[in-house]
Design an enzyme around this catalytic site. Structure first.
Site, PDB file in Angstrom:
ATOM      1  N   ALA A 173      38.827  50.857  69.870  1.00 20.99           N
ATOM      2  CA  ALA A 173      40.026  51.917  70.353  1.00 20.99           C
ATOM      3  C   ALA A 173      39.803  53.246  69.225  1.00 20.99           C
ATOM      4  CB  ALA A 173      41.464  51.640  70.039  1.00 20.99           C
ATOM      5  N   CYS A 192      42.439  41.819  71.296  1.00 20.09           N
ATOM      6  CA  CYS A 192      43.040  42.620  70.495  1.00 20.09           C
ATOM      7  C   CYS A 192      44.170  42.063  69.720  1.00 20.09           C
ATOM      8  CB  CYS A 192      43.602  43.893  71.390  1.00 20.09           C
ATOM      9  SG  CYS A 192      44.450  45.151  70.230  1.00 20.09           S
ATOM     10  N   PRO A 212      33.798  47.422  72.146  1.00 18.71           N
ATOM     11  CA  PRO A 212      34.941  48.293  72.488  1.00 18.71           C
ATOM     12  C   PRO A 212      35.813  48.647  71.293  1.00 18.71           C
ATOM     13  CG  PRO A 212      35.242  46.300  73.610  1.00 18.71           C
ATOM     14  CD  PRO A 212      33.932  46.024  72.939  1.00 18.71           C
TER      15      PRO A 212
END
Length: 310
Positions: free
Chosen positions: A18, A101, A16
């Site tokens: 961003a 993150c 994943p």
């Protein structure tokens, strides 16, 4: 669905990312043998407070099977509400929790990799997700620590939760994206873990066999090395598919146009920068695409630069 993948192979995941692993890019990599796709990180707060953009990020392509959605946050009530919302969506096969993150705006919200400093709270949040998740698998994405490697402590804590898998980026939060990846730490995690371990961090076609040897991981998660090279999954699997680069780029641009409409050109530039790496006159090409906002002009320059024959 994921259990079957693990029983027969070492599945390949798209990480994943961003602003990168959007619906268009996920659709593209599925054509090139990516086994599991995961949504961009979705803020649980934004999802609960009905952010249109966040709801769009839950959408999947027809070929995304299995598809996992990733959420981030630190508030237990908000996390539960976010899970309840995801449960109402069809064809989502799991929920992943972001504890990796490293960016400041996420850290300031006590989310992402900051949760590695408070393992009791991290476990509480994962317990909420697991208890309420009706989509399928429950998993977590972590780093090997915050300021220093504490992977043993982290894995022993996570062992109490009976998660379906743990993906590990082999850097600390302090290491951001530039420190050397510690594959040995992922190997230690694998030796201690009661569940599947997915190795992540600078994995390429050239090093993937060595990474599997060092980590003994149950699968690999590829992120930035798939940008500009979405066929990497086929390469690793030795599928020997014909790679027509210009055709793939044009198809990617078409997917972006369908997804973003008039904003497609500006959003696609970052992908063109990667596709053009190591090509002659790449600098001039990037400079030109940075100033194009017309779909037809963008398609024409892509065809010209990549010598499209179609």
């Amino acid at each position: 669905m994921l259990t079957n993948l693990f029983s027969n192979s070492k599945p390949l995941f798209l990480a994943p990312m961003a602003g990168l692993s959007d619906l268009a890019f996920r659709t593209l990599v599925k054509d090139y043998d990516c086994d599991v796709t995961i949504s961009e990180m979705i803020s649980s707060n934004a999802l609960v407070y009905e952010s249109e953009k966040s709801f769009k990020m839950l959408e999947k392509s027809h070929n995304e099977n299995p598809f996992i959605t990733q959420i981030a946050g630190s508030n237990p009530e908000i996390i539960k509400k976010a899970v309840d919302i995801i449960n109402t969506k069809e064809n989502i096969h799991g929920i992943d929790f972001n504890c990796g993150c490293p960016v400041n705006k996420v850290i300031k919200q006590h989310a992402g990799s900051s949760l590695l400093k408070d393992l009791d709270h991290l476990k509480r949040l994962l317990e909420i997700i697991k208890k309420n998740n009706k989509t399928g698998t429950t998993s977590v994405k972590i780093r090997i620590g915050f300021d220093e490697c504490e992977i043993e402590k982290i894995i022993l804590a996570l062992n109490e939760l009976e998660l379906d898998f743990i993906s590990i980026h082999g850097r600390t939060r302090k290491g951001m994206y530039s420190a050397k990846v510690d594959y040995n730490a992922i190997g230690l995690a694998k030796s201690l873990s009661k569940t599947k371990i997915i190795a992540n961090g600078d994995i390429s076609y050239e090093n993937h066999k060595e990474v599997l040897k060092i980590t003994n991981a149950d699968g690999l998660m590829i992120g930035r090395n798939a940008i500009g090279n979405p066929w990497i999954f086929s390469q690793i699997k030795n599928k020997n598919k014909e790679i027509n680069k210009s055709k793939i780029i044009l198809h990617h641009f078409e997917l972006m146009c369908n997804l973003y409409g008039e904003f497609a050109c500006s959003i696609f530039r970052k992908h063109l920068h990667e596709y053009s790496k190591c090509s002659p006159n790449a600098s001039n090409f990037r400079d030109e695409v940075n100033r194009i906002n017309n779909h037809t002009k963008m398609q024409n320059i892509i065809e010209e630069f990549f010598q499209c024959k179609n």
